[in-house]
Design a protein around this motif. Sequence first.
Motif, mmCIF file in Angstrom:
data_model
loop_
_atom_site.group_PDB
_atom_site.id
_atom_site.type_symbol
_atom_site.label_atom_id
_atom_site.label_comp_id
_atom_site.label_asym_id
_atom_site.label_seq_id
_atom_site.Cartn_x
_atom_site.Cartn_y
_atom_site.Cartn_z
ATOM 1 N N LEU A 15 0.835 -1.197 0.000
ATOM 2 C CA LEU A 15 0.000 0.000 0.000
ATOM 3 C C LEU A 15 0.872 1.249 0.000
ATOM 4 O O LEU A 15 0.652 2.194 -0.771
ATOM 5 N N PHE A 16 1.889 1.225 0.841
ATOM 6 C CA PHE A 16 2.782 2.376 0.965
ATOM 7 C C PHE A 16 3.538 2.606 -0.344
ATOM 8 O O PHE A 16 3.620 3.732 -0.837
ATOM 9 N N ALA A 17 4.061 1.510 -0.922
ATOM 10 C CA ALA A 17 4.817 1.641 -2.172
ATOM 11 C C ALA A 17 3.926 2.228 -3.263
ATOM 12 O O ALA A 17 4.344 3.092 -4.038
ATOM 13 N N ARG A 18 2.661 1.796 -3.322
ATOM 14 C CA ARG A 18 1.770 2.299 -4.359
ATOM 15 C C ARG A 18 1.393 3.750 -4.099
ATOM 16 O O ARG A 18 1.300 4.556 -5.027
ATOM 17 N N ALA A 19 1.183 4.115 -2.827
ATOM 18 C CA ALA A 19 0.791 5.489 -2.509
ATOM 19 C C ALA A 19 1.905 6.467 -2.861
ATOM 20 O O ALA A 19 1.657 7.556 -3.365
ATOM 21 N N VAL A 20 3.143 6.071 -2.604
ATOM 22 C CA VAL A 20 4.247 6.990 -2.830
ATOM 23 C C VAL A 20 4.642 7.037 -4.301
ATOM 24 O O VAL A 20 4.916 8.105 -4.845
ATOM 25 N N THR A 21 4.638 5.893 -4.975
ATOM 26 C CA THR A 21 5.229 5.853 -6.317
ATOM 27 C C THR A 21 4.227 5.607 -7.442
ATOM 28 O O THR A 21 4.595 5.721 -8.602
ATOM 29 N N MET A 163 13.820 8.638 -2.809
ATOM 30 C CA MET A 163 14.540 8.647 -1.541
ATOM 31 C C MET A 163 16.040 8.611 -1.813
ATOM 32 O O MET A 163 16.659 7.563 -1.774
ATOM 33 N N PRO A 164 16.639 9.778 -2.079
ATOM 34 C CA PRO A 164 18.082 9.809 -2.347
ATOM 35 C C PRO A 164 18.866 9.377 -1.108
ATOM 36 O O PRO A 164 18.335 9.366 0.001
ATOM 37 N N LYS A 165 20.104 9.068 -1.356
ATOM 38 C CA LYS A 165 20.996 8.625 -0.280
ATOM 39 C C LYS A 165 20.968 9.602 0.898
ATOM 40 O O LYS A 165 21.055 10.814 0.709
ATOM 41 N N GLY A 166 20.850 9.063 2.082
ATOM 42 C CA GLY A 166 20.945 9.890 3.274
ATOM 43 C C GLY A 166 19.651 10.568 3.690
ATOM 44 O O GLY A 166 19.595 11.236 4.714
ATOM 45 N N GLU A 167 18.578 10.445 2.878
ATOM 46 C CA GLU A 167 17.309 11.050 3.259
ATOM 47 C C GLU A 167 16.422 9.972 3.868
ATOM 48 O O GLU A 167 16.563 8.801 3.564
ATOM 49 N N PHE A 168 15.499 10.381 4.738
ATOM 50 C CA PHE A 168 14.619 9.360 5.300
ATOM 51 C C PHE A 168 13.145 9.654 5.057
ATOM 52 O O PHE A 168 12.287 8.855 5.385
ATOM 53 N N VAL A 169 12.830 10.836 4.471
ATOM 54 C CA VAL A 169 11.440 11.101 4.105
ATOM 55 C C VAL A 169 11.299 10.882 2.599
ATOM 56 O O VAL A 169 11.992 11.526 1.824
ATOM 57 N N PRO A 170 10.431 9.969 2.180
ATOM 58 C CA PRO A 170 10.282 9.756 0.736
ATOM 59 C C PRO A 170 9.457 10.863 0.087
ATOM 60 O O PRO A 170 8.509 11.367 0.686
ATOM 61 N N ILE A 171 9.847 11.268 -1.123
ATOM 62 C CA ILE A 171 9.068 12.225 -1.905
ATOM 63 C C ILE A 171 8.191 11.429 -2.864
ATOM 64 O O ILE A 171 8.710 10.607 -3.608
ATOM 65 N N PRO A 172 6.887 11.669 -2.869
ATOM 66 C CA PRO A 172 6.036 10.921 -3.791
ATOM 67 C C PRO A 172 6.342 11.298 -5.249
ATOM 68 O O PRO A 172 6.211 12.455 -5.632
ATOM 69 N N LEU A 173 6.763 10.344 -6.033
ATOM 70 C CA LEU A 173 7.049 10.537 -7.452
ATOM 71 C C LEU A 173 6.629 9.263 -8.174
ATOM 72 O O LEU A 173 6.671 8.185 -7.591
ATOM 73 N N ILE A 174 6.262 9.403 -9.452
ATOM 74 C CA ILE A 174 5.805 8.235 -10.182
ATOM 75 C C ILE A 174 7.006 7.404 -10.660
ATOM 76 O O ILE A 174 7.919 7.932 -11.280
ATOM 77 N N CYS A 175 6.998 6.130 -10.329
ATOM 78 C CA CYS A 175 8.088 5.240 -10.726
ATOM 79 C C CYS A 175 7.572 4.240 -11.759
ATOM 80 O O CYS A 175 6.394 3.896 -11.763
ATOM 81 N N THR A 176 8.485 3.793 -12.615
ATOM 82 C CA THR A 176 8.106 2.742 -13.552
ATOM 83 C C THR A 176 9.107 1.595 -13.449
ATOM 84 O O THR A 176 10.266 1.801 -13.109
ATOM 85 N N VAL A 177 8.613 0.401 -13.732
ATOM 86 C CA VAL A 177 9.435 -0.796 -13.712
ATOM 87 C C VAL A 177 9.273 -1.454 -15.079
ATOM 88 O O VAL A 177 8.174 -1.823 -15.459
ATOM 89 N N THR A 178 10.384 -1.517 -15.839
ATOM 90 C CA THR A 178 10.307 -2.024 -17.207
ATOM 91 C C THR A 178 10.984 -3.380 -17.310
ATOM 92 O O THR A 178 12.154 -3.525 -16.937
ATOM 93 N N PHE A 179 10.231 -4.357 -17.817
ATOM 94 C CA PHE A 179 10.762 -5.711 -17.958
ATOM 95 C C PHE A 179 11.250 -5.919 -19.385
ATOM 96 O O PHE A 179 10.556 -5.580 -20.332
#
Lengths: 214, 315
Positions: A15-21, A163-179
């Motif tokens: 749920l969290f992964a989908r809400a953020v990305t 979530m760049p290195k060293g940060e702990f608050v994620p910024i909601p951005l759209i991610c894609t996963v390409t197979f």
Amino acid sequence: MRALIAKFAAEVVLLFARAVTAVRATWHESGLPRRRSVYFANHSSHGDFVLIWTVLPPRLRRRVRPVAGADYWLRSKLTSFIGRDVFNAVLIQRDRDERKDDPVAMMAQALDEGSSLIFFPEGTRNQTDAQLLPFKSGLFHLATAKPDVDLVPVWIANLNRVMPKGEFVPIPLICTVTFGAPMRLASGEAKEAFIERAHAALLALSPKQAGGSE
Amino acid sequence: MSATQYDMFLLVLGIFGVLLVASLVGYVLQRRLSPDGSNAAIENLNSRINAWWVMAILIAIAFVAGRIGVLILFAFCSFAALREFVTLTNTRRADHWALATAFFVVLPVQYFLLWTEDYGIFSIFIPVYAFLLMPIIAVMRGDTQHFLIRISEVQWALMICVFCASHVPALLTLHIPGYEGRNVLLIAFLVIVVQLSDVLQYVWGKLFGRTKIAPNLSPSKTVEGFVGGVASATLIGAGLWWITPFTPIQAGVMALVITLMGFFGGLVMSAIKRDRGVKDWGHLIEGHGGLIDRLDSVVFSAPIFFHLTRYWWAA
């Protein structure tokens, strides 16, 4: 009880992964991956395997195990619960001197048991400006040990910006996963040639970035 | 049943009726012209119609839930829109805290301020406080590369996705003499006119479109579609005067302003997409692309509609 909590935790992570990305998969034209595959992906964030895990249909997700560093996941009770119980990771020892079990043998065994694997051939998180680090030889050894298993390149885009290195608050951005297209070790293929081919296959999936300037 | 509930009931009946007709037309077209799902235009039309059903039902649920329902719905829209927008910006690591502030402080605070109905603060919170605070947070990291571009992008993202979008639920805060308790119908008026204008421009364009109106920005938009869509949406807006505090002529003028702002808003948002090299803002809604693809015209018309109504009608 432990299994129940793990199941619940898994749903929370999904749920969290989908809400953020709002993550979306782009499948290869050959369709959904077959049951037993090794997904090898670029690695820039601790959340990488979570995204692959999230986009896989439940039927495939139940059988997939991320390959991860034991040193990272066994450092506390909580992380080892997440690593072992929630994600059922194959925990390998990255440091040669501390190795008891052979990582390739452990991965081959997991495949023999019918699982698929999520594997990061760069060996470590990419924190450089390069799109993709050179591969370690692990993928070649795995392909040699299990030549009949599909190796599927998977490009994860944008998660390093969430979530760049060293940060702990994620910024909601759209991610894609390409197979990409499944590949295998050709008979007689040398290590360097295979590694180069796999590296190119993965890099070919990286999109021309619409955002981000790093 | 109160007069408001009665009007709302009629409106919902009308909207569902229109959607039912649209679904039927889509079904017949598909059976006739695209039985194997091969005609892209018709498949796209049908997934659009389905998405409209979902939108209409979501908005109806929010209306039934009342003020809090509407605020939560639009706060969610702002969140999803901001997520799409920021994905396409040039932000760097040094913007991390500024972005976190935009998502997790500015956005919730803006909707909370709307809940308090305090016009004096919700109308300036983002343009004054957020716009000055965000570059300060960004500058702390000391990264000057593309600094002006980066802070402008974040401000524009907040302006469009949070500030402008929040002016739809802001209509609930207006106190219009003789229109008490009916404000939710103003939202319905705005959303219906904007969405119908988009649809009608699409339909007129498909039927009679010859001359491209903005070939560099949006090759599918035509002069015929624009004129036909705006004129028919304005007429329908005038015909909906009974749900507004306006006379029929006033309602028509408001609808004209709304449709024009919506049209040009769509052009502006297309230009941004072209600049960033994408076709859609995202993939949230099947057949519509991202949420911003559907929201762009509402976003541009909402603040103008809000302020015109407030200036001339509110007490």
